[in-house]
Design a protein around this motif. Structure first.
Motif: not given
Length: 278
Positions: A129-148
């Motif tokens: 598996a490859l997973i992504l862990a994020a710390c302190g992301l407060s920008n909704h555009d960035n969060v949406g983009s990393i999910f994409r």
């Protein structure tokens, strides 16, 4: 069973109590309120329907459409249980209800059923598996983009610490093109607890930073890899940088760093390619 011939209820008054949850959603998004959220547009509605029909964690509480969109989404509506009401309105009433014009005539109140815990989600991941862990992301555009990005490059999950913004915020869902509804995620705990739990499941942790010690191309393949990213500007905290291996993306001198969503896309593609996921 879902009804293939849905009968929509017409709304002629923006104050109709049947659509109260949709009113003024610009001012009061529903995230954090009983795991309800706003889904906008045909693509997101289709993903919401796929989750509902497939026994996934998301379903709809109600759907609101511009009257001229009803026929075009009939196949999507057929995937929802017939207990989910469908409302239609003309443009004047619709915009008075929604209060903004980013919906393209398609809105739904979504519900997340029984959110997973961190340990619960980690226990479901495959051996490779490859997973992504994020710390302190407060920008909704960035969060949406990393999910994409995560959806595009085969990530099995996205794990966010408690300081990240909620990915079920309507803008994050919209920017993700619905990927928030397809990529398993949790938002829980401190960054330290998050990474300790990931490492305890046998993942090789790699922090992404312009100050990384290893070139991205030199990350070795591994059955389980976790890419760790931090907020714009500050990046990963020094304590995390010191605790895990770190990698950088080669770039021309003169620019401090890439946007976190752009950098995440590049890194996920590289690691997914190394591990045969794409």
């Amino acid at each position: 069973m879902p009804d293939t011939d849905r009968v929509a209820e017409r709304i002629t008054d923006p104050a109709d109590p049947r659509i109260a949850a949709f009113v003024s959603i610009r001012e009061r998004d529903l995230t954090g309120r009983h795991n309800r959220f706003i889904a906008e547009g045909t693509v997101v509605l289709r993903m919401l329907a796929a989750s509902a029909a497939g026994g996934g964690p998301f379903t709809a509480e109600a759907i609101l459409l511009l009257e001229n969109r009803l026929a075009g989404v009939a196949d999507i509506l057929a995937q929802f249980e017939d207990t989910v009401p469908v409302f239609v309105a003309d443009a004047t009433v619709f915009n008075a209800i929604a209060g903004f014009d980013m919906h393209r005539g398609v809105l739904a109140i979504g519900m997340r059923q029984s959110p997973q815990t961190l340990e619960g989600l980690l226990s479901t991941l495959p051996d490779e598996a490859l997973i992504l862990a994020a710390c302190g992301l407060s920008n909704h555009d960035n969060v949406g983009s990393i999910f994409r990005n995560a959806a595009a490059f085969g990530a099995s999950a996205v794990l966010l610490d408690e300081t990240c913004c909620d990915p079920l915020y309507r803008k994050a869902i919209r920017v993700s093109v619905g990927a928030v509804l397809t990529v398993p995620f949790v938002r829980q705990g401190t960054a330290g607890n998050l990474l300790a739990a990931i490492e305890g499941r046998g993942f090789a942790l790699w922090g992404l930073s312009p100050r990384g010690e290893t070139d991205l191309d030199d990350i070795p393949p591994a059955p389980r890899t976790a890419l760790v990213v931090g907020a714009e500007g500050e990046g990963l905290p020094p304590a995390i940088m010191a605790a895990i291996r770190t990698a950088r993306i080669r770039q021309k001198p003169g620019l401090d760093s890439l946007n976190v969503a752009t950098a995440t896309g590049i890194a996920l593609h590289r690691i997914a390619s190394l591990n045969g996921l794409v």
